[in-house]
Design an enzyme around this catalytic site. Structure first.
Site, PDB file in Angstrom:
ATOM      1  N   HIS A  95     -46.344   1.885   3.713  1.00 23.78           N
ATOM      2  CA  HIS A  95     -45.083   2.715   4.137  1.00 23.78           C
ATOM      3  C   HIS A  95     -44.554   3.094   5.635  1.00 23.78           C
ATOM      4  CE1 HIS A  95     -44.953   2.833  -0.471  1.00 23.78           C
ATOM      5  NE2 HIS A  95     -44.954   4.357  -0.136  1.00 23.78           N
ATOM      6  N   CYS A 123     -46.831   9.772  -1.342  1.00 20.47           N
ATOM      7  CA  CYS A 123     -47.354   8.852   0.011  1.00 20.47           C
ATOM      8  C   CYS A 123     -46.574   8.822   0.463  1.00 20.47           C
ATOM      9  CB  CYS A 123     -48.057   7.785  -1.273  1.00 20.47           C
ATOM     10  SG  CYS A 123     -45.935   7.046  -2.684  1.00 20.47           S
TER      11      CYS A 123
HETATM   12  P1  NAP Z   1     -49.477   1.996 -12.997  1.00 25.05           P
HETATM   13  O1  NAP Z   1     -49.790   0.869 -11.504  1.00 25.05           O
HETATM   14  O2  NAP Z   1     -47.841   1.841 -13.297  1.00 25.05           O
HETATM   15  O3  NAP Z   1     -50.503   2.469 -13.219  1.00 25.05           O
HETATM   16  C1  NAP Z   1     -50.523   3.521 -14.261  1.00 25.05           C
HETATM   17  C2  NAP Z   1     -51.770   3.520 -15.358  1.00 25.05           C
HETATM   18  O4  NAP Z   1     -51.377   4.845 -15.759  1.00 25.05           O
HETATM   19  C3  NAP Z   1     -52.243   2.685 -15.802  1.00 25.05           C
HETATM   20  O5  NAP Z   1     -53.302   3.136 -16.090  1.00 25.05           O
HETATM   21  C4  NAP Z   1     -51.722   3.334 -17.713  1.00 25.05           C
HETATM   22  O6  NAP Z   1     -52.281   2.352 -18.536  1.00 25.05           O
HETATM   23  C5  NAP Z   1     -51.706   4.697 -17.506  1.00 25.05           C
HETATM   24  N1  NAP Z   1     -50.727   5.576 -18.659  1.00 25.05           N
HETATM   25  C6  NAP Z   1     -49.768   4.882 -18.476  1.00 25.05           C
HETATM   26  N2  NAP Z   1     -48.907   5.085 -19.593  1.00 25.05           N
HETATM   27  C7  NAP Z   1     -50.161   5.963 -20.721  1.00 25.05           C
HETATM   28  C8  NAP Z   1     -50.560   6.911 -21.775  1.00 25.05           C
HETATM   29  N3  NAP Z   1     -49.114   7.096 -22.778  1.00 25.05           N
HETATM   30  N4  NAP Z   1     -51.205   7.539 -22.020  1.00 25.05           N
HETATM   31  C9  NAP Z   1     -52.558   7.577 -21.285  1.00 25.05           C
HETATM   32  N5  NAP Z   1     -52.054   6.686 -19.641  1.00 25.05           N
HETATM   33  C10 NAP Z   1     -51.212   6.327 -19.524  1.00 25.05           C
HETATM   34  O7  NAP Z   1     -48.958   3.520 -11.559  1.00 25.05           O
HETATM   35  P2  NAP Z   1     -49.678   3.822 -10.479  1.00 25.05           P
HETATM   36  O8  NAP Z   1     -49.031   2.757  -9.170  1.00 25.05           O
HETATM   37  O9  NAP Z   1     -51.352   3.573 -10.547  1.00 25.05           O
HETATM   38  O10 NAP Z   1     -49.018   4.791 -10.010  1.00 25.05           O
HETATM   39  C11 NAP Z   1     -50.047   6.438 -10.927  1.00 25.05           C
HETATM   40  C12 NAP Z   1     -49.522   7.932 -10.631  1.00 25.05           C
HETATM   41  O11 NAP Z   1     -49.860   7.639  -9.138  1.00 25.05           O
HETATM   42  C13 NAP Z   1     -47.682   8.102 -11.097  1.00 25.05           C
HETATM   43  O12 NAP Z   1     -47.534   9.614 -10.786  1.00 25.05           O
HETATM   44  C14 NAP Z   1     -47.369   7.534  -9.122  1.00 25.05           C
HETATM   45  O13 NAP Z   1     -45.941   8.263  -9.252  1.00 25.05           O
HETATM   46  C15 NAP Z   1     -48.692   8.082  -8.224  1.00 25.05           C
HETATM   47  N6  NAP Z   1     -48.518   7.590  -6.773  1.00 25.05           N
HETATM   48  C16 NAP Z   1     -48.535   6.148  -6.485  1.00 25.05           C
HETATM   49  C17 NAP Z   1     -48.780   6.143  -5.854  1.00 25.05           C
HETATM   50  C18 NAP Z   1     -48.909   4.097  -5.568  1.00 25.05           C
HETATM   51  O14 NAP Z   1     -48.592   3.793  -3.577  1.00 25.05           O
HETATM   52  N7  NAP Z   1     -48.585   3.401  -6.590  1.00 25.05           N
HETATM   53  C19 NAP Z   1     -48.837   6.631  -4.474  1.00 25.05           C
HETATM   54  C20 NAP Z   1     -49.630   7.810  -4.551  1.00 25.05           C
HETATM   55  C21 NAP Z   1     -48.649   8.542  -6.306  1.00 25.05           C
HETATM   56  P3  NAP Z   1     -51.978   1.046 -19.281  1.00 25.05           P
HETATM   57  O15 NAP Z   1     -52.832  -0.060 -18.367  1.00 25.05           O
HETATM   58  O16 NAP Z   1     -53.547   1.631 -19.980  1.00 25.05           O
HETATM   59  O17 NAP Z   1     -50.906   1.171 -19.909  1.00 25.05           O
END
Ligand code: NAP
Length: 360
Positions: free
Chosen positions: A252, A157
């Site tokens: 950001h 990002c």
């Molecule tokens: P998050 O809020 O922690 O959400 C994680 C998601 O993954 C939830 O739906 C969770 O489900 C699911 N999950 C966790 N463990 C799992 C498992 N063992 N099997 C299947 N599903 C699982 O994370 P996020 O910020 O949305 O980020 C998600 C991805 O996008 C990451 O790789 C991150 O690096 C990337 N990313 C994030 C951003 C940002 O600005 N936040 C930007 C670019 C990329 P539950 O709710 O059931 O736990």
């Protein structure tokens, strides 16, 4: 036009919820499938996110009743959708294998994860910069034996705050040699619930695991070229990055200094190049594309996350503080909305590009 059925894996998380919000009433795509960890599976979406729905708008009606699947079961999505947006937070190897499995099932995967960013035949796309990298998809399908499956990914990002402004200058005939940048990254970039509040209020954390390496290497693939069944990184650009976490909710910021390789544009020229940069051809009319990918601010105190992150559907990069650099040639500050342009919105734009290119 009949809408294309799409699924979101990691649908309950920070990025996943943004997908659900942004895809509500999307003219081309309809969410028909949501999945998350086994702990959230087998219950209606509204129950799975109860007490942790972070969006300002309510849960879209069409999604609230969908039963959440286990994201680890790619086979279950096969007959429910055509494209999967991947936003699961799992170990890199597990995500890499899981996304392959979805593609093996014949689904197009557009991912926010880093797992496949350096897989040579997987395009890492910022639609206004390297849409032509999608041309590798026929080779990707052929070598992996996929008929309809494919994987395309988004970059990290924070890269978004400075890549479009830098690329616009390169495209205009001013290649760059060296880049030094410092990012000030928002809390939402760490997912939900993210770091403890006590570590962040009245504080700046000078380390985000893996982020500096991503900021230094990913731009080289984005600026690279398709060669057969691999994308070859650009060479001759050195990048040095500091990445910090700051107590801002969304948005950001990056402070950037640039050295040009040969010709050096003056400041007025740079402003004109940025204002004229259109990126994608207008005739594509992608629904999520901003009118202007780069907005230039001349006020001395802009861009600011609260004032600028939501300009043009939160899909634009806002630049300001363009001035001479005493060490390199020029410096500027860039800002984008990390969970929209930098995550869900940017991936939806990539999916629209895939549809426009008849890859779906
Ligand atoms: P998050 O809020 O922690 O959400 C994680 C998601 O993954 C939830 O739906 C969770 O489900 C699911 N999950 C966790 N463990 C799992 C498992 N063992 N099997 C299947 N599903 C699982 O994370 P996020 O910020 O949305 O980020 C998600 C991805 O996008 C990451 O790789 C991150 O690096 C990337 N990313 C994030 C951003 C940002 O600005 N936040 C930007 C670019 C990329 P539950 O709710 O059931 O736990």
């Amino acid at each position: 036009m009949q809408k294309i059925p799409v699924g979101v894996i990691g649908a309950t998380g920070m990025v996943g919820q943004n997908y659900i919000r942004l895809l509500d009433a999307h003219p081309w795509f309809e969410v028909t499938c949501v999945a998350a960890s086994p702990g959230s599976a087998n219950q209606p979406y509204r129950d799975a996110v109860a007490g942790r729905w972070l969006m300002a708008s309510p849960i879209p009606e069409g999604v609230s009743h969908l039963i959440v699947g286990d994201a680890n079961r790619a086979d279950q999505a096969r007959n429910q959708c055509r494209l999967i947006f991947s936003a699961v937070n799992m170990k890199k190897d597990a995500v890499a294998a899981l996304e392959m499995e979805y593609a093996n099932q014949g689904l197009a995967v557009v991912s926010n994860n880093s797992a496949h960013r350096h897989t040579p035949d997987v395009p890492m796309v910022i639609p206004e910069i390297n849409p032509h990298h999608l041309e590798i998809i026929p080779a990707q399908r052929k070598s992996r034996g996929w008929d309809k499956g494919l994987i395309a990914v988004k970059s990290n990002c924070s890269v978004q705050s400075y890549m479009a402004p830098i690329y616009a200058l390169i495209k205009a005939g001013f290649p760059v040699n060296r880049i030094i940048l410092t990012t000030l990254q928002a809390l939402s970039g760490a997912g939900y619930p993210g770091p403890a509040a006590i570590d962040l209020v009245d504080n700046i954390v000078p380390y985000i695991g893996g982020e500096e390496e991503k900021s230094e290497i990913e731009p080289l693939k984005i600026l690279g070229r398709v060669d057969g069944n691999a994308i070859v990184n650009a060479s001759g650009i050195d990048i040095s990055a500091h990445c910090t976490r700051v107590p801002v909710t969304d948005g950001h910021t990056a402070c950037v200094s640039l050295e040009f390789k040969e010709a050096k544009p003056d400041l007025d020229e740079i402003g004109t190049i940025w204002r004229r940069f259109s990126g994608l051809p207008q005739e594509l009319a992608l629904p999520s594309a901003p009118k202007r990918p780069i907005i230039v601010k001349t006020e001395p105190d802009r861009p600011q996350p609260r004032k600028d992150r939501d300009l043009d559907k939160s899909m634009t990069v806002t630049v300001g503080r363009l001035r001479k650099c005493n060490v390199f040639d020029v410096r500027f500050i860039g800002l984008h909305h990390n969970t929209v342009r930098g995550a869900a919105g940017g991936a939806i734009l990539t999916a629209e590009l895939l549809q426009a290119g008849n890859y779906l």
